[in-house]
Scaffold this motif. Structure first.
Motif, PDB file in Angstrom:
ATOM      1  N   SER A 292     -56.964  21.777 -30.239  1.00  0.00           N
ATOM      2  CA  SER A 292     -57.457  21.497 -31.590  1.00  0.00           C
ATOM      3  C   SER A 292     -58.415  20.324 -31.494  1.00  0.00           C
ATOM      4  O   SER A 292     -58.168  19.352 -30.772  1.00  0.00           O
ATOM      5  N   LEU A 293     -59.486  20.457 -32.212  1.00  0.00           N
ATOM      6  CA  LEU A 293     -60.533  19.432 -32.184  1.00  0.00           C
ATOM      7  C   LEU A 293     -61.101  19.323 -33.597  1.00  0.00           C
ATOM      8  O   LEU A 293     -62.219  19.757 -33.877  1.00  0.00           O
ATOM      9  N   PRO A 294     -60.283  18.736 -34.500  1.00  0.00           N
ATOM     10  CA  PRO A 294     -60.701  18.731 -35.913  1.00  0.00           C
ATOM     11  C   PRO A 294     -61.918  17.862 -36.183  1.00  0.00           C
ATOM     12  O   PRO A 294     -62.527  17.989 -37.246  1.00  0.00           O
ATOM     13  N   ASN A 295     -62.296  17.002 -35.223  1.00  0.00           N
ATOM     14  CA  ASN A 295     -63.419  16.086 -35.502  1.00  0.00           C
ATOM     15  C   ASN A 295     -64.778  16.605 -35.025  1.00  0.00           C
ATOM     16  O   ASN A 295     -65.726  15.843 -34.935  1.00  0.00           O
ATOM     17  N   ILE A 296     -64.886  17.910 -34.717  1.00  0.00           N
ATOM     18  CA  ILE A 296     -66.229  18.402 -34.346  1.00  0.00           C
ATOM     19  C   ILE A 296     -67.096  18.486 -35.609  1.00  0.00           C
ATOM     20  O   ILE A 296     -66.565  18.622 -36.721  1.00  0.00           O
ATOM     21  N   PRO A 297     -68.409  18.433 -35.446  1.00  0.00           N
ATOM     22  CA  PRO A 297     -69.282  18.598 -36.623  1.00  0.00           C
ATOM     23  C   PRO A 297     -69.007  19.948 -37.296  1.00  0.00           C
ATOM     24  O   PRO A 297     -68.731  20.935 -36.606  1.00  0.00           O
ATOM     25  N   TRP A 298     -69.082  19.984 -38.620  1.00  0.00           N
ATOM     26  CA  TRP A 298     -68.860  21.243 -39.325  1.00  0.00           C
ATOM     27  C   TRP A 298     -69.459  21.210 -40.717  1.00  0.00           C
ATOM     28  O   TRP A 298     -69.394  20.177 -41.399  1.00  0.00           O
ATOM     29  N   GLU A 299     -70.056  22.291 -41.109  1.00  0.00           N
ATOM     30  CA  GLU A 299     -70.471  22.528 -42.494  1.00  0.00           C
ATOM     31  C   GLU A 299     -70.116  23.968 -42.816  1.00  0.00           C
ATOM     32  O   GLU A 299     -70.307  24.850 -41.973  1.00  0.00           O
ATOM     33  N   GLU A 300     -69.613  24.215 -44.020  1.00  0.00           N
ATOM     34  CA  GLU A 300     -69.313  25.601 -44.423  1.00  0.00           C
ATOM     35  C   GLU A 300     -70.613  26.389 -44.506  1.00  0.00           C
ATOM     36  O   GLU A 300     -71.686  25.827 -44.724  1.00  0.00           O
ATOM     37  N   LYS A 301     -70.476  27.715 -44.379  1.00  0.00           N
ATOM     38  CA  LYS A 301     -71.655  28.570 -44.470  1.00  0.00           C
ATOM     39  C   LYS A 301     -72.261  28.487 -45.882  1.00  0.00           C
ATOM     40  O   LYS A 301     -71.529  28.621 -46.872  1.00  0.00           O
ATOM     41  N   PRO A 302     -73.568  28.250 -45.981  1.00  0.00           N
ATOM     42  CA  PRO A 302     -74.192  28.219 -47.312  1.00  0.00           C
ATOM     43  C   PRO A 302     -74.002  29.563 -48.028  1.00  0.00           C
ATOM     44  O   PRO A 302     -74.029  30.621 -47.383  1.00  0.00           O
ATOM     45  N   LYS A 303     -73.812  29.524 -49.333  1.00  0.00           N
ATOM     46  CA  LYS A 303     -73.534  30.757 -50.099  1.00  0.00           C
ATOM     47  C   LYS A 303     -74.607  31.827 -49.915  1.00  0.00           C
ATOM     48  O   LYS A 303     -74.323  33.016 -49.855  1.00  0.00           O
ATOM     49  N   GLU A 304     -75.871  31.366 -49.810  1.00  0.00           N
ATOM     50  CA  GLU A 304     -76.974  32.329 -49.736  1.00  0.00           C
ATOM     51  C   GLU A 304     -77.136  32.913 -48.319  1.00  0.00           C
ATOM     52  O   GLU A 304     -77.946  33.813 -48.110  1.00  0.00           O
TER      53      GLU A 304
ATOM     54  N   SER B 168     -76.422  35.186 -45.214  1.00  0.00           N
ATOM     55  CA  SER B 168     -75.709  36.426 -44.908  1.00  0.00           C
ATOM     56  C   SER B 168     -75.556  36.611 -43.391  1.00  0.00           C
ATOM     57  O   SER B 168     -75.087  37.639 -42.932  1.00  0.00           O
ATOM     58  N   ASP B 169     -75.964  35.615 -42.625  1.00  0.00           N
ATOM     59  CA  ASP B 169     -75.856  35.714 -41.161  1.00  0.00           C
ATOM     60  C   ASP B 169     -74.498  35.200 -40.688  1.00  0.00           C
ATOM     61  O   ASP B 169     -73.779  34.529 -41.422  1.00  0.00           O
ATOM     62  N   VAL B 170     -74.208  35.481 -39.429  1.00  0.00           N
ATOM     63  CA  VAL B 170     -72.915  35.082 -38.878  1.00  0.00           C
ATOM     64  C   VAL B 170     -72.996  33.673 -38.265  1.00  0.00           C
ATOM     65  O   VAL B 170     -71.997  33.044 -37.976  1.00  0.00           O
ATOM     66  N   ILE B 171     -74.218  33.182 -38.120  1.00  0.00           N
ATOM     67  CA  ILE B 171     -74.461  31.828 -37.596  1.00  0.00           C
ATOM     68  C   ILE B 171     -75.360  31.109 -38.583  1.00  0.00           C
ATOM     69  O   ILE B 171     -76.282  31.715 -39.128  1.00  0.00           O
ATOM     70  N   TRP B 172     -75.085  29.843 -38.842  1.00  0.00           N
ATOM     71  CA  TRP B 172     -75.928  29.084 -39.765  1.00  0.00           C
ATOM     72  C   TRP B 172     -76.213  27.703 -39.181  1.00  0.00           C
ATOM     73  O   TRP B 172     -75.445  27.169 -38.391  1.00  0.00           O
ATOM     74  N   ARG B 173     -77.350  27.137 -39.593  1.00  0.00           N
ATOM     75  CA  ARG B 173     -77.805  25.873 -39.011  1.00  0.00           C
ATOM     76  C   ARG B 173     -77.219  24.676 -39.748  1.00  0.00           C
ATOM     77  O   ARG B 173     -76.978  24.730 -40.952  1.00  0.00           O
TER      78      ARG B 173
ATOM     79  N   THR C 292     -70.609  28.603 -36.352  1.00  0.00           N
ATOM     80  CA  THR C 292     -70.076  29.929 -36.593  1.00  0.00           C
ATOM     81  C   THR C 292     -68.553  29.837 -36.605  1.00  0.00           C
ATOM     82  O   THR C 292     -67.982  28.821 -36.205  1.00  0.00           O
ATOM     83  N   GLN C 293     -67.909  30.893 -37.081  1.00  0.00           N
ATOM     84  CA  GLN C 293     -66.442  30.935 -37.106  1.00  0.00           C
ATOM     85  C   GLN C 293     -66.028  32.081 -36.190  1.00  0.00           C
ATOM     86  O   GLN C 293     -66.566  33.185 -36.276  1.00  0.00           O
ATOM     87  N   VAL C 294     -65.075  31.810 -35.301  1.00  0.00           N
ATOM     88  CA  VAL C 294     -64.835  32.724 -34.183  1.00  0.00           C
ATOM     89  C   VAL C 294     -64.448  34.141 -34.620  1.00  0.00           C
ATOM     90  O   VAL C 294     -64.937  35.118 -34.044  1.00  0.00           O
ATOM     91  N   ASP C 295     -63.581  34.288 -35.633  1.00  0.00           N
ATOM     92  CA  ASP C 295     -63.119  35.637 -36.001  1.00  0.00           C
ATOM     93  C   ASP C 295     -64.264  36.458 -36.585  1.00  0.00           C
ATOM     94  O   ASP C 295     -64.444  37.629 -36.263  1.00  0.00           O
ATOM     95  N   GLU C 296     -65.037  35.791 -37.453  1.00  0.00           N
ATOM     96  CA  GLU C 296     -66.170  36.481 -38.060  1.00  0.00           C
ATOM     97  C   GLU C 296     -67.197  36.864 -36.987  1.00  0.00           C
ATOM     98  O   GLU C 296     -67.739  37.972 -36.983  1.00  0.00           O
ATOM     99  N   LEU C 297     -67.408  35.952 -36.050  1.00  0.00           N
ATOM    100  CA  LEU C 297     -68.392  36.217 -34.990  1.00  0.00           C
ATOM    101  C   LEU C 297     -67.936  37.371 -34.093  1.00  0.00           C
ATOM    102  O   LEU C 297     -68.715  38.296 -33.810  1.00  0.00           O
ATOM    103  N   ILE C 298     -66.686  37.334 -33.668  1.00  0.00           N
ATOM    104  CA  ILE C 298     -66.191  38.389 -32.767  1.00  0.00           C
ATOM    105  C   ILE C 298     -66.266  39.750 -33.463  1.00  0.00           C
ATOM    106  O   ILE C 298     -66.686  40.745 -32.877  1.00  0.00           O
ATOM    107  N   GLN C 299     -65.879  39.781 -34.732  1.00  0.00           N
ATOM    108  CA  GLN C 299     -65.957  41.037 -35.481  1.00  0.00           C
ATOM    109  C   GLN C 299     -67.394  41.540 -35.529  1.00  0.00           C
ATOM    110  O   GLN C 299     -67.662  42.725 -35.337  1.00  0.00           O
ATOM    111  N   TYR C 300     -68.309  40.597 -35.762  1.00  0.00           N
ATOM    112  CA  TYR C 300     -69.729  40.975 -35.823  1.00  0.00           C
ATOM    113  C   TYR C 300     -70.192  41.533 -34.482  1.00  0.00           C
ATOM    114  O   TYR C 300     -70.854  42.578 -34.429  1.00  0.00           O
TER     115      TYR C 300
END
Ligand code: BMA
Length: 331
Positions: A9-21, A23-28, A314-322
């Motif tokens: 577990s590495l809760p202190n990595i950089p993170w931002e939720e995916k912007p609402k607009e 539709s990609d599986v990876i966001w900047r 990206t989020q691993v489950d969403e990415l793997i599914q994609y």
């Protein structure tokens, strides 16, 4: 619930939720680029760099092209993996016996933590481009080891643990120039010195023109319960030169020479100004990822336009599914 990523577990990595607009599986990351030009007097452009968790914070090996244009590696440290405190001077490589062993050029580092040691792989000069290998325990003293493979070769990436008792290395045989071809190969070693059982892993091409010229392994593979998740770059040739994008592949856990799924389309391609305008326009080149096994969050570090360092999420489950749903396996 069983976690998808087999890791810490590495809760202190950089993170931002995916912007609402989006539709990609990876966001900047909205704070891109995280390293601007000339961050310290001796480094003009810092990109294609590697960062790892280190003592509750982060450390890394960064590619910096100096003001004479030569590519060099600098160590750096960070509390949050966003604001990077780069050393003022390049890494001074030594041999095991402490004698200096400088590199004439060094670029595109990857760093992997195995047991208590951090191994660094980079594109080294062995009478032409080859894969360099070194180690550190503190990001202050850096020891050079023997080059794993013969030249010409680039994009050396080590798996984060032995598999069936062997270290496993990905590489991309090349030429001395800007290489208009290239597939990914895999090799194994009992001791990081003697390498063999070389196998072809995956080819450029397929339906995806974005990876039609050459491909190369990116960050250290992530162990998941679906297989090894590996981001890799793919290059297409245009009238205006190469364009570097990246995708992902899932390799069998026990037999990583077996490709299970592979992105047909790119996951990220140069679109933002910092990716499409710079020293070499139209390059996104991933060299590291940080991940949190609890949440499945992944932060991908990539070089942009051979000028800047940037992050995508990206989020691993969403990415793997994609990847599974949009796969074209090209052996
Ligand atoms: C490759 C490497 C990378 C670079 C890319 C685009 O051959 O040299 O470091 O990002 O070209 O210039």
């Amino acid at each position: 619930m069983r976690k998808t990523i087999n890791g810490n577990s590495l809760p202190n990595i950089p993170w931002e939720e995916k912007p609402k607009e989006c539709s990609d599986v990876i966001w900047r990351f909205s704070g891109n680029p995280i390293i601007d030009r000339n961050p310290v007097p001796k480094a003009a452009r810092v990109y294609n760099s590697a960062i790892v968790p280190y003592k509750g914070e982060f450390a890394g090996v960064f590619r910096a092209d100096q003001k004479n244009g030569r590519a060099t590696l600098f160590a750096g440290f960070s509390k949050d993996a966003i604001k990077i405190n780069l050393d003022q001077d390049p890494i001074e490589w030594i041999n095991e016996d402490g004698t200096p062993n400088p590199t004439s050029f060094a670029y595109d580092p990857r760093v992997v933590n195995i047991d208590d040691t951090y191994y660094i792989l980079w594109c080294d000069d062995m009478n032409g481009p080859s894969i360099g290998l070194g180690r550190t325990i503190d990001f202050k003293t850096f020891i050079r080891l023997s080059n794993p493979l013969m030249p010409y070769n680039r994009n050396g990436v080590l798996f984060p643990r032995k598999i069936n008792g062997k270290y496993m290395l990905l590489s991309r045989p090349s030429d001395t120039g800007h290489t208009p071809f290239g597939d990914i190969f895999i090799s194994e070693s009992p001791d990081l010195v003697y390498w063999g059982n070389h196998k072809h892993l995956m080819s450029k091409g397929g339906k995806g023109w974005w990876q039609g010229t050459k491909i190369g392994a990116g960050p250290i593979p992530i162990e998941t319960n679906e297989g090894w998740l590996l981001f890799y770059h793919g290059v297409s040739g245009t009238c205006n030169g190469f364009v570097y994008s990246f995708g992902a592949v899932i390799l069998d856990l026990d037999q990583p020479s077996k490709v299970l799924y592979r992105t047909r389309d790119y996951l990220l391609t140069p679109e933002k100004d910092y990716e499409s305008v710079g020293f070499v326009p139209n390059v996104v080149f991933p060299c590291a990822n940080l991940f949190d096994a609890d949440t499945g969050r992944i932060a991908i570090y990539y070089g942009a336009a051979d000028t800047y360092t940037a992050i995508a999420f990206t989020q691993v489950d969403e990415l793997i599914q994609y990847v599974k749903n949009n796969s074209e396996v090209i052996i």
